[in-house]
Design a protein around this motif. Sequence first.
Motif, PDB file in Angstrom:
ATOM      1  N   CYS A  11       2.762 -21.192 -27.152  1.00  0.00           N
ATOM      2  CA  CYS A  11       4.595 -21.219 -26.313  1.00  0.00           C
ATOM      3  C   CYS A  11       4.861 -23.349 -26.260  1.00  0.00           C
ATOM      4  CB  CYS A  11       5.551 -20.580 -25.951  1.00  0.00           C
ATOM      5  SG  CYS A  11       4.923 -18.711 -26.852  1.00  0.00           S
ATOM      6  N   ILE A  12       3.943 -23.413 -24.992  1.00  0.00           N
ATOM      7  CA  ILE A  12       4.279 -24.417 -24.506  1.00  0.00           C
ATOM      8  C   ILE A  12       3.710 -25.749 -25.446  1.00  0.00           C
ATOM      9  CG2 ILE A  12       3.621 -26.827 -22.289  1.00  0.00           C
ATOM     10  CD1 ILE A  12       3.696 -23.625 -21.099  1.00  0.00           C
ATOM     11  N   LEU A  13       2.530 -25.790 -25.883  1.00  0.00           N
ATOM     12  CA  LEU A  13       1.742 -26.654 -26.809  1.00  0.00           C
ATOM     13  C   LEU A  13       3.195 -26.906 -27.946  1.00  0.00           C
ATOM     14  CD1 LEU A  13      -1.646 -26.042 -26.682  1.00  0.00           C
ATOM     15  CD2 LEU A  13      -0.388 -27.413 -25.643  1.00  0.00           C
ATOM     16  N   LEU A  41      14.136 -26.723 -24.284  1.00  0.00           N
ATOM     17  CA  LEU A  41      14.163 -25.584 -23.930  1.00  0.00           C
ATOM     18  C   LEU A  41      12.952 -24.692 -23.749  1.00  0.00           C
ATOM     19  CD1 LEU A  41      17.446 -24.338 -25.250  1.00  0.00           C
ATOM     20  CD2 LEU A  41      16.941 -25.298 -22.226  1.00  0.00           C
ATOM     21  N   THR A  42      11.837 -25.167 -24.959  1.00  0.00           N
ATOM     22  CA  THR A  42      10.879 -23.777 -24.479  1.00  0.00           C
ATOM     23  C   THR A  42       9.830 -23.987 -23.562  1.00  0.00           C
ATOM     24  OG1 THR A  42      11.180 -23.610 -27.164  1.00  0.00           O
ATOM     25  CG2 THR A  42       9.207 -23.272 -26.485  1.00  0.00           C
ATOM     26  N   VAL A  43       9.765 -25.960 -23.765  1.00  0.00           N
ATOM     27  CA  VAL A  43       9.206 -25.825 -22.826  1.00  0.00           C
ATOM     28  C   VAL A  43       9.269 -25.113 -21.383  1.00  0.00           C
ATOM     29  CG1 VAL A  43       7.390 -28.009 -21.550  1.00  0.00           C
ATOM     30  CG2 VAL A  43       7.532 -27.558 -23.799  1.00  0.00           C
ATOM     31  N   LEU A  44      10.310 -25.691 -20.634  1.00  0.00           N
ATOM     32  CA  LEU A  44      10.822 -25.288 -19.422  1.00  0.00           C
ATOM     33  C   LEU A  44      11.089 -23.860 -19.565  1.00  0.00           C
ATOM     34  CD1 LEU A  44      14.241 -27.815 -19.445  1.00  0.00           C
ATOM     35  CD2 LEU A  44      11.925 -27.232 -17.668  1.00  0.00           C
ATOM     36  N   ILE A  45      11.590 -22.866 -20.767  1.00  0.00           N
ATOM     37  CA  ILE A  45      11.227 -21.360 -20.481  1.00  0.00           C
ATOM     38  C   ILE A  45       9.898 -20.821 -20.449  1.00  0.00           C
ATOM     39  CG2 ILE A  45      11.476 -19.506 -21.532  1.00  0.00           C
ATOM     40  CD1 ILE A  45      13.931 -20.550 -23.036  1.00  0.00           C
ATOM     41  N   PHE A  46       9.013 -21.346 -20.968  1.00  0.00           N
ATOM     42  CA  PHE A  46       7.525 -20.955 -20.677  1.00  0.00           C
ATOM     43  C   PHE A  46       7.371 -21.210 -19.946  1.00  0.00           C
ATOM     44  CE2 PHE A  46       8.537 -19.842 -25.109  1.00  0.00           C
ATOM     45  CZ  PHE A  46       8.758 -18.517 -25.306  1.00  0.00           C
ATOM     46  N   SER A  47       7.175 -22.508 -19.168  1.00  0.00           N
ATOM     47  CA  SER A  47       6.544 -22.723 -18.205  1.00  0.00           C
ATOM     48  C   SER A  47       7.166 -22.309 -17.066  1.00  0.00           C
ATOM     49  CB  SER A  47       7.130 -24.552 -18.081  1.00  0.00           C
ATOM     50  OG  SER A  47       6.331 -24.847 -18.952  1.00  0.00           O
ATOM     51  N   LEU A  48       8.514 -21.658 -16.800  1.00  0.00           N
ATOM     52  CA  LEU A  48       8.959 -21.258 -15.712  1.00  0.00           C
ATOM     53  C   LEU A  48       8.548 -20.017 -15.464  1.00  0.00           C
ATOM     54  CD1 LEU A  48      12.748 -22.786 -15.860  1.00  0.00           C
ATOM     55  CD2 LEU A  48      11.274 -22.509 -13.785  1.00  0.00           C
ATOM     56  N   ILE A  49       7.800 -19.574 -17.049  1.00  0.00           N
ATOM     57  CA  ILE A  49       7.821 -17.912 -16.520  1.00  0.00           C
ATOM     58  C   ILE A  49       6.353 -17.527 -16.254  1.00  0.00           C
ATOM     59  CG2 ILE A  49       6.263 -15.812 -18.718  1.00  0.00           C
ATOM     60  CD1 ILE A  49       8.767 -16.985 -20.254  1.00  0.00           C
ATOM     61  N   LEU A  50       5.221 -19.043 -16.296  1.00  0.00           N
ATOM     62  CA  LEU A  50       3.694 -19.330 -16.273  1.00  0.00           C
ATOM     63  C   LEU A  50       4.003 -19.409 -14.945  1.00  0.00           C
ATOM     64  CD1 LEU A  50       1.870 -20.709 -18.708  1.00  0.00           C
ATOM     65  CD2 LEU A  50       1.427 -18.637 -18.109  1.00  0.00           C
ATOM     66  N   ILE A  51       5.037 -19.889 -14.056  1.00  0.00           N
ATOM     67  CA  ILE A  51       4.672 -20.525 -12.456  1.00  0.00           C
ATOM     68  C   ILE A  51       5.356 -19.163 -12.083  1.00  0.00           C
ATOM     69  CG2 ILE A  51       6.401 -22.058 -10.787  1.00  0.00           C
ATOM     70  CD1 ILE A  51       6.189 -23.558 -12.672  1.00  0.00           C
ATOM     71  N   TYR A  52       5.891 -18.455 -12.901  1.00  0.00           N
ATOM     72  CA  TYR A  52       6.391 -16.897 -12.068  1.00  0.00           C
ATOM     73  C   TYR A  52       5.734 -16.090 -11.477  1.00  0.00           C
ATOM     74  CZ  TYR A  52       8.472 -12.729 -11.739  1.00  0.00           C
ATOM     75  OH  TYR A  52       9.342 -11.289 -11.398  1.00  0.00           O
ATOM     76  N   LYS A  53       4.095 -15.307 -12.972  1.00  0.00           N
ATOM     77  CA  LYS A  53       3.104 -14.902 -12.806  1.00  0.00           C
ATOM     78  C   LYS A  53       2.496 -15.379 -12.193  1.00  0.00           C
ATOM     79  CE  LYS A  53       3.891 -12.474 -17.220  1.00  0.00           C
ATOM     80  NZ  LYS A  53       4.055 -11.660 -16.562  1.00  0.00           N
ATOM     81  N   GLY A  54       2.125 -16.553 -12.373  1.00  0.00           N
ATOM     82  CA  GLY A  54       1.288 -17.424 -11.142  1.00  0.00           C
ATOM     83  C   GLY A  54       1.243 -16.689  -9.633  1.00  0.00           C
ATOM     84  N   VAL A  55       2.812 -16.907  -8.980  1.00  0.00           N
ATOM     85  CA  VAL A  55       3.269 -17.129  -8.358  1.00  0.00           C
ATOM     86  C   VAL A  55       3.462 -15.126  -7.552  1.00  0.00           C
ATOM     87  CG1 VAL A  55       4.799 -17.162  -6.706  1.00  0.00           C
ATOM     88  CG2 VAL A  55       4.619 -18.783  -7.564  1.00  0.00           C
ATOM     89  N   ARG A  56       3.477 -14.804  -8.600  1.00  0.00           N
ATOM     90  CA  ARG A  56       3.671 -13.144  -8.445  1.00  0.00           C
ATOM     91  C   ARG A  56       2.572 -12.381  -8.374  1.00  0.00           C
ATOM     92  NH1 ARG A  56       6.033  -9.164 -13.215  1.00  0.00           N
ATOM     93  NH2 ARG A  56       3.847  -9.278 -13.033  1.00  0.00           N
ATOM     94  N   TYR A  57       1.487 -13.191  -9.104  1.00  0.00           N
ATOM     95  CA  TYR A  57      -0.078 -13.066  -8.906  1.00  0.00           C
ATOM     96  C   TYR A  57      -0.695 -13.479  -7.587  1.00  0.00           C
ATOM     97  CZ  TYR A  57      -5.226 -12.918  -9.779  1.00  0.00           C
ATOM     98  OH  TYR A  57      -6.664 -12.098  -9.496  1.00  0.00           O
ATOM     99  N   LEU A  58      -0.088 -14.339  -6.895  1.00  0.00           N
ATOM    100  CA  LEU A  58      -0.558 -14.655  -5.380  1.00  0.00           C
ATOM    101  C   LEU A  58      -0.020 -13.596  -4.597  1.00  0.00           C
ATOM    102  CD1 LEU A  58      -0.131 -18.895  -6.210  1.00  0.00           C
ATOM    103  CD2 LEU A  58      -2.469 -17.891  -5.853  1.00  0.00           C
ATOM    104  N   PHE A  59       0.967 -13.479  -5.004  1.00  0.00           N
ATOM    105  CA  PHE A  59       1.178 -12.399  -3.619  1.00  0.00           C
ATOM    106  C   PHE A  59       1.662 -10.878  -3.849  1.00  0.00           C
ATOM    107  CE2 PHE A  59       3.641 -16.241  -3.047  1.00  0.00           C
ATOM    108  CZ  PHE A  59       3.592 -16.540  -1.674  1.00  0.00           C
ATOM    109  N   THR A  60       0.488 -10.185  -4.622  1.00  0.00           N
ATOM    110  CA  THR A  60       0.512  -8.938  -4.827  1.00  0.00           C
ATOM    111  C   THR A  60      -0.552  -8.762  -4.711  1.00  0.00           C
ATOM    112  OG1 THR A  60      -0.825  -9.775  -6.935  1.00  0.00           O
ATOM    113  CG2 THR A  60       0.797  -8.403  -7.318  1.00  0.00           C
TER     114      THR A  60
END
Length: 62
Positions: A11-13, A41-60
């Motif tokens: 989606c980002i691509l 908007l597509t790049v921003l939204i899906f980039s933020l989702i990936l950042i959120y999922k990455g941070v959530r994965y780090l702290f689980t």
Amino acid sequence: MNSWIFLFLACILSGFALIEVPLTDTFLASLSPFTTVVGILTVLIFSLILIYKGVRYLFTTK
């Protein structure tokens, strides 16, 4: 690894493709601002989702 991550990257691509699509001298030239906004908007939204999922994965804890 979660297969949704590859979908988010695709989606980002596609958002970058919408930003860079050359529509000048075509009948779609009037849609150029719309495709740019949708691409950004597509790049921003899906980039933020990936950042959120990455941070959530780090702290689980596992």
